[in-house]
Design a protein around this motif. Structure first.
Motif, PDB file in Angstrom:
ATOM      1  N   ARG C 345       0.977  -1.247  -0.199  1.00  0.00           N
ATOM      2  CA  ARG C 345       0.013  -0.021  -0.179  1.00  0.00           C
ATOM      3  C   ARG C 345       0.849   1.201   0.011  1.00  0.00           C
ATOM      4  NH1 ARG C 345      -2.702   3.324   4.005  1.00  0.00           N
ATOM      5  NH2 ARG C 345      -5.092   3.983   3.248  1.00  0.00           N
ATOM      6  N   VAL C 346       0.627   1.985  -0.770  1.00  0.00           N
ATOM      7  CA  VAL C 346       1.344   3.481  -0.822  1.00  0.00           C
ATOM      8  C   VAL C 346       0.564   4.640  -0.575  1.00  0.00           C
ATOM      9  CG1 VAL C 346       3.010   2.785  -2.728  1.00  0.00           C
ATOM     10  CG2 VAL C 346       0.731   3.624  -3.393  1.00  0.00           C
ATOM     11  N   TRP C 347       1.108   5.497  -0.118  1.00  0.00           N
ATOM     12  CA  TRP C 347       0.666   6.797   0.328  1.00  0.00           C
ATOM     13  C   TRP C 347       0.474   7.851  -0.756  1.00  0.00           C
ATOM     14  CZ3 TRP C 347       3.754   5.768   5.145  1.00  0.00           C
ATOM     15  CH2 TRP C 347       2.822   5.290   6.200  1.00  0.00           C
ATOM     16  N   THR C 348      -0.428   8.585  -1.138  1.00  0.00           N
ATOM     17  CA  THR C 348      -0.644   9.558  -2.298  1.00  0.00           C
ATOM     18  C   THR C 348      -1.510  10.727  -1.462  1.00  0.00           C
ATOM     19  OG1 THR C 348      -2.883   8.483  -2.940  1.00  0.00           O
ATOM     20  CG2 THR C 348      -0.667   7.961  -3.990  1.00  0.00           C
ATOM     21  N   ASN C 349      -1.336  11.928  -2.031  1.00  0.00           N
ATOM     22  CA  ASN C 349      -1.898  13.216  -1.507  1.00  0.00           C
ATOM     23  C   ASN C 349      -3.352  13.078  -2.048  1.00  0.00           C
ATOM     24  OD1 ASN C 349       1.236  14.555  -2.132  1.00  0.00           O
ATOM     25  ND2 ASN C 349       0.428  14.275  -0.259  1.00  0.00           N
ATOM     26  N   LYS C 350      -4.039  12.275  -1.466  1.00  0.00           N
ATOM     27  CA  LYS C 350      -5.639  12.238  -1.712  1.00  0.00           C
ATOM     28  C   LYS C 350      -6.401  11.885  -0.540  1.00  0.00           C
ATOM     29  CE  LYS C 350      -4.660   9.190  -5.260  1.00  0.00           C
ATOM     30  NZ  LYS C 350      -4.615   8.812  -6.507  1.00  0.00           N
ATOM     31  N   PRO C 351      -7.560  11.765  -0.434  1.00  0.00           N
ATOM     32  CA  PRO C 351      -8.233  11.492   0.605  1.00  0.00           C
ATOM     33  C   PRO C 351      -8.002  10.172   1.003  1.00  0.00           C
ATOM     34  CG  PRO C 351      -9.714  12.647  -0.781  1.00  0.00           C
ATOM     35  CD  PRO C 351      -8.499  12.589  -1.559  1.00  0.00           C
TER      36      PRO C 351
END
Lengths: 346, 179, 826
Positions: C345-351
């Protein structure tokens, strides 16, 4: 809860009073018809007005008069559901009724008016968003800033005309009457629209749309085909308003085809008309007209679906509308208006 | 300064005299001024149908109507549906069939359905689907609502026979309760 | 009335206990509540996707008309989160924002309009950071890190598990298929916008009324952030206007409302706008998948290797569990001897993404069921029969150590096959029309609690009144699924009284025993068992007293029709009220409790905690499509679904849950999509939700809903109350792959991703006409180092549930630390 900004409300009781009220301060005043477009836009603070002039009680703007054999007059404040129920319209202009019934949803059509649908603000994915959302992209040309995010190198705004009634009414050659303190004028409906996403109405700010004048039917066949995602609620991502007359030999002697939701005004598909004029309505001619319409529409990425597919669908939808007018069998699997619906009763 | 309007409204047949600024919607006035929180809201932009009430018998979106424009008109909300303690046939049918799950879209759904049945208690499936097409529901998949409206229509027309699933629970095991 | 077993409610389509309140407008949802002196709160949310907060100037807002208080991140500095391993959220961001919509300040005022106006006066100075928009950005170690913890730069979590010997399995295969598939994100879209009212009680205590699915976990988060003794905080879960997983996290607005109420000494309400609901999100993870399976000629699996890559959005949320769930339930439907799962799982700048109906399992289920359809096609097998031939047996343990109890999938497949006339109609409907099948399974409650402990997952307490009324206390939350009614029915059934005799008190952390919440389809099974236990205990006490009173054996007493009587002489008995009085006279005030703890699962490897459940539901689904080859538009006229619910406690409610699941599945299959807009990077750093509204986020209308032909399969499970298993989530899962498979049957193209938009079908058809493959879907799966793989021998290999190499690998990183670093540019 999203709420409206403050404003003063003036409830006009006559057309004369409405014209006078709006003339007092045309730039800071908005006319309130059904409110189903204006009020959401004001809640999101795209449209601003210190004053609203409500037209609900202006009797001159109501009612339907006349018969299809002659000119019919449709009051601009008639609600979409009133018109869809009108028996004379159902008989004379079923294509118009079909367009009316495709607008938004039943619970909105009881309030939305035909005048409001014609004057609908142009729409775009980058514009019809909340104030906070628009801040997050730094605004767009239609409101503040100078970039059209649909086409960043463009010098003009590409917001689209999303009226379902306009393409059909343009195609049948309807006219509209405008009134102001300066007097009245009647113009062809297509002159009410300007292909500019920002200044999209060819009507002065102090002019009130009074009524829509439908020409005599005189054997005109007209229909409206709408492409959208769902069976209800959605604005068109493509609308096809088509009207034509055949001569005694079944040859097309008059044809008008207008496309909605592909430009900032209803867009006339002259090439498609040319492909039909002087031809009988056959498999080959309707297909050729559809193909000719494909290049007319320059759909951009400003609504649901992808722009390339929407361009492709222009041909399919124009052909579909013409097949209906020509009494040709619908193409197998041709979806009726809603995408997912098992069937649309019109 | 904005003016404040002195409005006389008729809500469920009851007179209401209220001082309201012109920019307040019927939704805000019903919920926040009249204490009638039965009318819900899901978007406040006319996109979901949740806030539907009846205005002169027609279903309208209370979020898109100014309270000031409702003077002299008949406003009906879900609170006015039952007569005393007696549920309206639509309410009974919704309750008995499980047409209300979370119940949040239910008041709007009931009001739209009432307008339909007032005009045509014999409304058929497709007419019901069309009439309710502006009211979204995320729970039910709509079929229990369609069945409930049909059943309520039958009750109003004098035939109270309940749908199959309520007559004989095992029938559902045999397959579809709606076609 | 009572049937042969004396049961009079369970198994009938009784009217739900909340029905009359809901149809009359009386049911109060959180935004319907008002309290004296209540004020209103609004949040300032970040307009930037990724930025440092340099400063916040609140002075103008504080002076604005009607404003009573302003809070910023400094006022609520303690982080929180739903999972103990990812407490990475703040009620208000103290120093950094991670997506457009991250809250940074709160204003309370006399009216909501005043609060909104004052929010506009807050001035924030920002310093922008790199925008991490999707997989490509997240996999690039040269970009700014969203969090200072995780498994590697912008990787939140990596998992690698190998069960058995997949390579040996692939060697046995006659056919190996390898596919890359994509399941896009979507959201719950409950009709009710989240709302909270926090009410200070004047003595340092605060009550928080909220539309939450998990009052217990909200209570924990509030306790941590507010720094108050837990008993001083009371959380009341108000009836939810729909949840679907979207109200399962503790949310920042809930915590800020409580903080503001304590600060002002006045009740504080916040009701989110629809756009803010989209920003709370916690919806379906966009998931890219690589699935490689080996099949024998008869269609049976020899091995599978599944790789998943989840776009998690900006925070942890349930993400660690979500990651495991994209692998955990691949094994419970069909025999799978060898299985490798790699997930990240990656983090992104979305909700933030989280648990939406089916939590992590619809994505790999789509991949699995579509790939099976491809295998059936290549091998010339009937896809329904191919599935029937390799069912995971009941009372078995899977390769990844999940214990299967009852298993009605075979009956489900047979039912939809029969009802849809599959055998005669499949592939015979002509071009443009087709049938597709898919199956699925889901948990009836997660086997482990979120915060690991030895206590029960749910408790029910009864208070028996001498009037004959029974008050039932339980922490469970009604979110529309009907849990109130199940609670009342279980108690009434055992005690032989009616639903009107029951008074419920639920979802109140002060008054009700803990129930972990309305998630993972756990409530009917767990709460139901606790309710039955509490009621049986009450019954036993009453029976003892009545036996004395009537001078009959307690064992011969029957509780039915609001009476307690002698089975052999039904006239000889007491009314239920008199029976309670007889017991109260002997034993004093009557009360009992019941609780439920799931059985321990056999898996002992790290990660074995995700997937176990007391019972698994099963579903089979056949979808009929009508595809227009000229446009690619897909319509769905009919869906046949059979669902093994164990026992239908209320058949009308079960059918309602099934139909609602099909609805949401059709939405996910054809239109619902959490799409985002990244503006041209050269011009802007903006990254926004493309359509955060109900007009453009396409939830199907009445006119888009197919006919649903439901068959309820009842294979009672010993672990379920009266044999019942779950129904709220499972029936959604097979819809999306069944639609994709039906499209292939109709027009011969493969759409390896959802939602299936018309242009995808159009493009695939066009490609096929030009001699191409006729497929639309992702082309490749990126190379990802999933780290060391845990090697777990299967039960068949004689394993003991443990990993062979657990000691060598040790504990992976992923714990919280603050080591923000930036690698090489990409």
């Amino acid at each position: 809860m999203l709420r409206l900004p403050e404003f003063t409300l003036h409830q006009a009781r006559s057309l004369q009073e409405a014209c006078a009220l709006v003339a007092e301060a045309p730039q800071s005043t908005r006319l309130l018809a059904g409110g189903t477009d204006l009020l959401p836009n004001m809640k999101r603070r795209h449209q601003h007005a210190q004053r609203l002039v409500a037209l609900r009680n202006v009797s001159e703007l109501r009612g339907v008069a006349g018969h299809g054999s002659g000119e019919m007059r449709v009051g601009a404040m008639s609600t979409l559901s009133q018109l869809a129920r009108n028996q004379e319209l159902q008989k004379s202009w079923p294509g118009f009724v079909r367009a009316l019934r495709s607008i938004s949803s039943p619970v909105l059509r009881t309030t939305g008016t035909i005048g409001g649908n014609l004057c609908l603000d142009t729409r775009c994915n980058y514009y019809n968003q909340s104030e906070e959302w628009r801040q997050a992209i730094g605004g767009c040309m239609k409101e503040v800033g100078d970039t059209c995010w649909v086409a960043p190198s463009s010098s003009h705004c590409w917001a689209i005309s999303a009226s379902d009634s306009a393409p059909l009414l343009c195609a049948i050659g309807a006219r509209v009457r405008l009134a102001s303190v300066r007097g009245e004028r009647v113009i062809p409906l297509e002159q009410l629209f300007v292909d500019d996403g920002i200044a999209y109405l060819g009507k002065a700010a102090d002019e009130v749309l009074v009524d829509i004048l439908l020409p005599p039917v005189a054997n005109t066949r007209a229909t409206y085909w709408k492409l959208r995602r769902r069976g209800s609620i959605d604005f068109p991502v493509l609308g096809v308003g088509a009207a034509l007359r055949l001569d005694a030999h079944g040859v097309v002697e008059h044809v008008r085809i207008y496309l909605g939701a592909v430009a900032s005004a209803p867009l006339r598909a002259e090439k498609a008309e040319e492909a039909l004029l002087g031809q009988p309505l056959t498999e080959a001619s309707v297909r050729a007209a559809g193909e000719a319409a494909r290049g007319v529409a320059n759909a951009l990425d400003n609504t649901d679906f992808t722009m390339l597919w929407r361009r492709q669908m222009t041909a399919v939808w124009v052909e579909g509308a013409l097949r209906e007018l020509g009494g040709l069998a619908p193409r197998a699997h041709m979806p009726e208006m809603p995408l997912g619906a098992p069937g649309m009763v019109v | 300064m904005p003016t404040v309007l002195n409005l006389e409204l008729s809500v469920n047949g009851e007179p209401r005299q209220l001082l309201v600024p012109p920019h307040h919607s019927l939704l805000e006035v019903l919920r926040e001024r009249c204490g009638l929180t039965g009318t819900k809201h899901g978007c406040e932009l006319g996109e979901c149908g949740t806030c539907t009430v009846l205005l002169d018998g027609e279903p309208v979106l209370a979020c898109l109507v100014l309270a000031a424009e409702c003077v002299g008109r008949r406003i009906e909300t879900v609170e006015g549906l039952s007569v005393g303690a007696e549920l309206h046939p639509l309410q009974r049918a919704f309750a008995d069939l499980g047409a209300a799950q979370c119940g949040y879209c239910t008041p709007g759904m009931l009001m739209t359905a009432k307008a339909l049945l007032d005009e045509n208690p014999r409304a058929e499936e497709m007419e019901i689907r069309e009439a309710l097409a502006g009211n979204l529901c995320r729970c039910t998949g709509y079929w229990k609502i369609i069945e409930a409206v049909q059943w309520a229509g039958r009750i109003l027309a004098g035939d109270p026979t309940p749908p199959a699933i309520l007559r004989e629970p095992s029938e559902v095991k045999g397959g579809c309760s709606h076609g | 009335m009572a049937d042969a077993k004396g049961r009079n409610i369970i198994g009938t389509s009784f009217r739900r206990v909340d029905a009359v309140g809901k149809v009359s407008g009386r049911t109060q949802f959180a935004d319907d509540l008002t309290f004296p002196r209540m004020v209103h709160m609004k949040l300032l949310r970040s307009p930037l996707p990724h930025a440092q907060i340099v400063s916040i100037d609140t002075s103008a807002a504080e002076q604005a008309l009607g404003v009573l208080g302003v809070l910023t991140g400094r006022d609520v500095p303690v982080p929180f989160g739903i999972l103990p391993v990812s407490h990475d959220e703040h009620a208000l961001c103290p120093d950094k924002v991670r997506f457009v919509g991250d809250p940074v300040a709160a204003v309370a005022a006399l009216t909501e309009e005043q609060a909104q106006a004052a929010v506009a006066l807050l001035r924030v100075e920002w310093k922008s950071l790199d925008t991490i928009a999707g997989y490509d950005d997240a996999l690039c170690s040269g970009k700014d890190q969203i969090h200072g913890y995780g498994d590697d730069h912008n990787f939140h979590k990596k998992v690698s598990l190998r069960f058995g010997d997949p390579e040996a399995g692939f060697k046995e295969a006659d056919l190996i298929l390898e596919d890359t598939m994509f399941f896009d994100g979507n959201t719950h879209l409950p009709m009710e916008e989240h709302a909270t009212v926090a009410v200070p009680e004047g003595d340092g205590r605060v009550a928080v009324w909220s539309s939450t699915q998990t009052p217990h976990y909200l209570h924990k988060a509030l306790t941590k952030v507010l720094g108050l003794p837990a008993p001083w905080i009371r959380v009341i879960g108000v009836t939810n206007g729909g949840g679907f997983g979207g109200k399962s996290d503790p949310f920042n607005h809930e915590i800020v409302a409580a903080k503001m109420a304590l600060k002002l000494g006045r009740p504080v309400k916040i009701c989110l706008t629809r756009e803010e609901v989209f920003q709370c999100h916690r919806g379906r993870h966009p998931t890219l998948m690589s699935i490689r399976s080996g099949f024998r000629k008869d269609g049976s699996f020899t091995a599978q290797h599944l790789k998943t890559l989840l776009d998690g959005g900006a925070y942890g949320s349930y993400g660690v569990a979500s990651t495991y769930y994209t692998g955990a339930l691949q094994t419970v439907t069909y025999k799978l001897p060898h299985y490798q799962f790699d997930g990240a799982r990656v983090w992104t700048n979305k909700p933030p993404c989280g648990p939406k109906r089916g939590h992590g399992t619809p994505q790999p289920r789509f991949a699995l069921e579509v790939q099976m359809d491809k295998a059936a096609h290549v091998l010339g097998l009937d896809p329904a029969q191919m599935r029937l031939n390799q069912l995971q047996p009941k009372d078995s343990v899977t390769a990844n150590w999940l214990r299967i109890g009852s298993m009605g999938l075979g009956a489900c497949i047979e039912a939809v096959r029969r009802e849809s006339r599959w055998d005669e109609r499949r592939s015979k409907l002509g071009v443009g029309r087709g049938l597709g099948i898919a199956c699925s399974s889901y948990l009836s409650g997660a086997g482990l609690p979120i915060n690991w402990n030895h206590m029960p997952h749910t408790g029910v307490q009864l208070k028996l009144d001498r009037s004959g009324g029974v008050a039932v206390f339980c922490g469970q939350t009604e979110i529309g699924q009907g849990s109130d009614s199940i609670l009342a029915a279980c108690v009434a059934e055992v005690l032989g009284i009616t639903l009107q005799d029951i008074r419920l008190c639920v979802a109140d952390t002060d008054l009700t025993p803990v129930d972990l919440g309305s998630y993972s389809s756990r409530v009917t099974l767990m709460m139901g068992n606790a309710a039955v236990q509490a009621a049986e205990r009450a019954k036993e006490i009453i029976a003892r007293a009545v036996a004395e009173e009537l001078k009959v054996a307690a064992t011969s007493l029957v509780f039915a029709e609001r009476r307690v009587f002698d089975a052999s002489n039904p006239e000889h008995g007491l009314s239920f009220a008199d029976a309670v009085q007889a017991a109260e006279g002997r034993y004093g005030t009557l009360g009992t409790t019941g609780s439920y703890t799931p059985p321990r699962a056999p898996g002992r490897y790290r990660g074995a905690g995700v997937g176990p459940s007391p019972a698994y539901s099963y579903s089979a689904c056949i979808v009929e499509v009508d595809v227009d080859p000229a446009s690619g538009i897909v319509r769905v006229p009919n869906v046949w679904i059979a669902h093994d619910v164990g026992r239908a406690l209320n058949p009308a409610s079960v059918a309602g849950q099934v139909e609602g699941s099909i609805y949401m599945g059709i939405g996910e299959a054809l239109m619902e999509e959490s799409a985002f807009r990244r503006l041209p990077a050269k011009l802007s750093s903006a990254l926004v939700h493309k359509f955060p509204n109900m007009l453009e986020y396409k939830s199907p209308t009445f006119l888009d809903m197919p006919r649903v032909h439901t068959t309820i399969i009842e294979e009672p499970d010993v672990n379920g109350p009266f044999g019942a298993k779950e129904v709220g989530q499972g029936p959604l899962l097979p819809v999306m792959p069944a639609v994709a498979n039906a499209i292939f049957d109709a027009v011969g193209v493969r759409i390896d991703q959802v939602p299936i938009h018309p242009w995808m079908v159009f493009k695939a058809l066009d490609e096929k006409r030009r001699g191409g493959e006729g497929r639309y879907g992702p082309k490749q799966f990126p190379a990802i180092d999933y780290g060391d793989c845990l090697l777990v021998p299967t039960p068949e290999q004689g394993g003991d549930g443990k990993a062979r190499n657990a000691d060598e690998i040790g504990v992976r990183s992923g714990t919280m630390s603050d080591t923000a670093k930036k690698g090489k540019p990409c």
